[in-house]
Every structure is written in C-alpha cells, then in structure tokens.
Design an enzyme around this catalytic site. Structure first.
Site, short mmCIF file in Angstrom:
data_model
loop_
_atom_site.label_atom_id
_atom_site.label_comp_id
_atom_site.label_asym_id
_atom_site.label_seq_id
_atom_site.Cartn_x
_atom_site.Cartn_y
_atom_site.Cartn_z
N GLU A 167 62.05 -13.95 26.30
CA GLU A 167 62.22 -14.19 25.16
C GLU A 167 61.81 -15.49 24.99
O GLU A 167 61.84 -16.25 25.96
CB GLU A 167 63.98 -13.89 25.04
N TYR A 171 52.26 -17.18 27.10
CA TYR A 171 52.54 -15.96 27.12
C TYR A 171 51.21 -15.31 26.59
O TYR A 171 50.36 -14.82 27.18
CB TYR A 171 54.10 -15.79 26.56
#
Length: 141
Positions: free
Chosen positions: A97, A109
């Site tokens: 997360e 990411y």
C-alpha cells in the site's frame, strides 16, 4: 536488520514519515521473522525494508531511504532485493500500500511493474483526517 539497528531504523523512519512506525513495530517484525533488511553506505544506515511472507504471497510492509539519498537508486536496490527475497522464499506475488501523495514512491512502483489493484479508503492517518491507500501488486514468478 538486527536488534542493534533498531534505534537507527526507527530514527530514519521518524525523519521520513509524519506517522512513523515505532521502534517496537520494527522489533516485532524481527521477532516475527519477517524479511528485514538495511542498506548501508560507508557504514551509515541509509535505508531499510520490511517484507512479510505468508505461504505464496508477500507484503511489503515498509521501505524507506534517507531523504539525502533519495533519487539515487538506493530505494530501487532495496525494492529489487525485497522482491528477490520474497520470490526465493516462495512468494508468487508482492503486495503493498502507498499514499497517493507519495508520488516518488508511486513512480518507483510503476517503474518496477507494479499495478494498482485497489484503493483502501482512509487507510493512512493524515494531518487532517485520513488519506487513502493505493493497493499495488506485482507477479514475482
């Protein structure tokens, strides 16, 4: 990461986050047997990562790099190492997360091929109220 690193890791985390993990959170990860790593440069601790594995999945619980060394590839090295350790430990997928406001992390990411698979409403504490958490995953196999 080992017990001798806990004070330095907690101090680094506190310098990075408005709502940081405590020293106890990192100690609990050590005790639980999570994959916990530090990154050193010239003997100085400049980064860390914490990954929890369960059967064939892993969850990146925390990762951080000293602000002075951000953007120089150390976060990428830690992330790459975390993914490889998770894969070698039998994980087929890595979850995480991230705050939408953490644009540098979101970009990292995406660069590594993570994809957003969900949204956790009000997941993170914020200065005023709460902030959502973007849920990402990546196939490791």
């Amino acid at each position: 990461m080992n017990e001798r690193d806990l004070d330095s890791v907690a101090a680094l985390e506190a310098s990075l986050q408005a709502f940081p993990w405590s020293r106890g959170n990192f100690a609990d990860s050590l005790t639980a047997g999570h994959s916990v790593w530090v990154c050193r440069l010239g003997g100085d601790l400049i980064g860390f990562s914490v990954v929890m594995s369960v059967i064939d999945e892993a969850h990146l619980l925390n990762i951080g790099v000293c602000q002075r060394y951000q953007g120089l590839g150390y976060g990428a090295r830690l992330l790459r190492h975390a993914m490889e350790c998770a894969r070698l430990g039998g994980a087929n997928k890595l979850f995480l997360e991230v705050r939408p406001s953490n644009e540098r992390a979101v970009d990292l990411y995406h660069h590594f091929g993570f994809r957003q698979i969900g949204l956790r409403k009000g997941y993170y504490p914020a200065a005023i109220g709460r902030e959502d958490g973007l849920v990402f995953d990546k196939e490791l196999a």
